[in-house]
Design an enzyme around this catalytic site. Sequence first.
Site, short mmCIF file in Angstrom:
data_model
loop_
_atom_site.label_atom_id
_atom_site.label_comp_id
_atom_site.label_asym_id
_atom_site.label_seq_id
_atom_site.Cartn_x
_atom_site.Cartn_y
_atom_site.Cartn_z
N CYS A 157 -7.33 -3.05 3.69
CA CYS A 157 -7.05 -1.60 3.61
C CYS A 157 -7.77 -0.95 2.43
O CYS A 157 -8.73 -0.23 2.62
CB CYS A 157 -5.55 -1.31 3.56
SG CYS A 157 -5.20 0.46 3.70
N SER B 258 0.74 3.68 1.96
CA SER B 258 1.15 4.05 3.32
C SER B 258 2.44 3.34 3.72
O SER B 258 3.25 3.91 4.46
CB SER B 258 0.05 3.71 4.33
OG SER B 258 -1.13 4.37 3.97
N CYS C 9 0.84 -1.20 0.00
CA CYS C 9 0.00 0.00 0.00
C CYS C 9 0.87 1.26 0.00
O CYS C 9 2.02 1.23 0.43
CB CYS C 9 -0.91 -0.04 1.23
SG CYS C 9 -1.96 1.39 1.47
N HIS D 67 0.24 -3.82 6.05
CA HIS D 67 -0.94 -3.65 6.90
C HIS D 67 -2.20 -4.05 6.16
O HIS D 67 -3.30 -3.66 6.52
CB HIS D 67 -1.03 -2.20 7.38
CG HIS D 67 -1.16 -1.23 6.24
ND1 HIS D 67 -0.07 -0.79 5.54
CD2 HIS D 67 -2.24 -0.66 5.67
CE1 HIS D 67 -0.49 0.02 4.57
NE2 HIS D 67 -1.80 0.10 4.62
N HIS E 61 5.12 5.39 2.07
CA HIS E 61 5.34 6.65 2.78
C HIS E 61 6.16 6.44 4.05
O HIS E 61 6.94 7.31 4.45
CB HIS E 61 4.00 7.32 3.11
CG HIS E 61 3.32 7.85 1.88
ND1 HIS E 61 1.98 8.14 1.84
CD2 HIS E 61 3.81 8.12 0.64
CE1 HIS E 61 1.67 8.57 0.63
NE2 HIS E 61 2.75 8.56 -0.12
ZN ZN Z 1 -3.12 0.99 3.30
#
Ligand code: ZN
Length: 364
Positions: free
Chosen positions: A166, A42, A40, A61, A45
């Site tokens: 997610c 995130s 993902c 996640h 990041h």
């Molecule tokens: Zn995510």
Amino acid sequence: MKTKAAVLYEYNTPLVIEEVELDPPRAGEVLVRMGASGVCHSDLHTVQGIHGWPLPTILGHEGAGIVEEVGPGVTNVAPGDHVMISWLPACGRCRFCVTGRTNLCIDIAWSDAGTMMDGTTRFHRGNQPIYHYETSSFAEHSVIPAQTAIPVDPSLPLSVLALVGCAVTTGVGAVFNTARVRPGDTVAVVGCGGVGLNIVQGARIAGAGAIVAIDREPRKLELARELGATHGVDASEGGVVERVREIAGGSGVDHVFEAIGRPATIELAIQLVGRGGQAILVGMAPPGARPTFDALGLTFEEKSIRGCWYGSCRQLVDFPLMVDLYRDGKLRLDLLVEPCTLEDVNEAFAAMEAGTVARRVIVY
Ligand SMILES: [Zn+2]
Ligand SMILES: [Zn+2]
């Protein structure tokens, strides 16, 4: 036990694939053998240090797997159960939890510390703790809070179910729960990555009228159309506000979803909102970002700006709902999955930065 994992030691360096030690689950925890994990934005990041996290850590996640062992007191799942995994535990006791807003649970400070709820980690190498990243699904095995494991029909593919953890729940939840899109409403989606494409699907399922997908990548716009967008607007060609207004009718769009998290695209999303409409901020902006907007216009036309955290989901309700929609063929997830291996994880990040279309999903 030992398990293979992708470990982030320093920001902006490749994850290291290696064996780490994993302690057994304690009270209220379960050991899961991962079946699959999405990669993902995130996670990326965090690799880039945009969202700080204690290091070293095992990212990931967006996982689904099979329960191998349960700690004392666990009753919601048993060894052998196939489970989807939420990255956001909820205490079940705070005022947000008891009023059905479990995504806003206030009792989760420990998860930002990269630990389990008792403040310790199960992953380590010798004496060095390796921090959790909620699910830590970039590992063949992980220990998670039992309440984040949601049992699911074992006949369904774990590679698809991982996305429910997610991107799917965030995107579809933003439409159903946060925005509450009604039949005939107009929708625009700024950014058609994993989350944005699921916003498009959610809007189609909710019966939206015009669904305008906005992106700079023609292949993403093509996929958005396949998933239900009625119009695609290539933002690299400029004039986005005028073109979207033309499609949605003079006053603008009822629900504009921002799924990137950049100040410029957040400002664009707010500009696209029509009379009485709303901008839903789904993408995670960098800390301290301060987009600007025309405040008087908001007042005159009764527009609103809302944040959306994890699709405003109540995981015990929404995860099974996503599975039902998938099984019914309404939520099309198979074409979003591009399988890869754990060893491919650094390449998956590079592909994501290059704007790849489908979501890389590590299949164990
Ligand atoms: Zn995510
Ligand atoms: Zn709570």
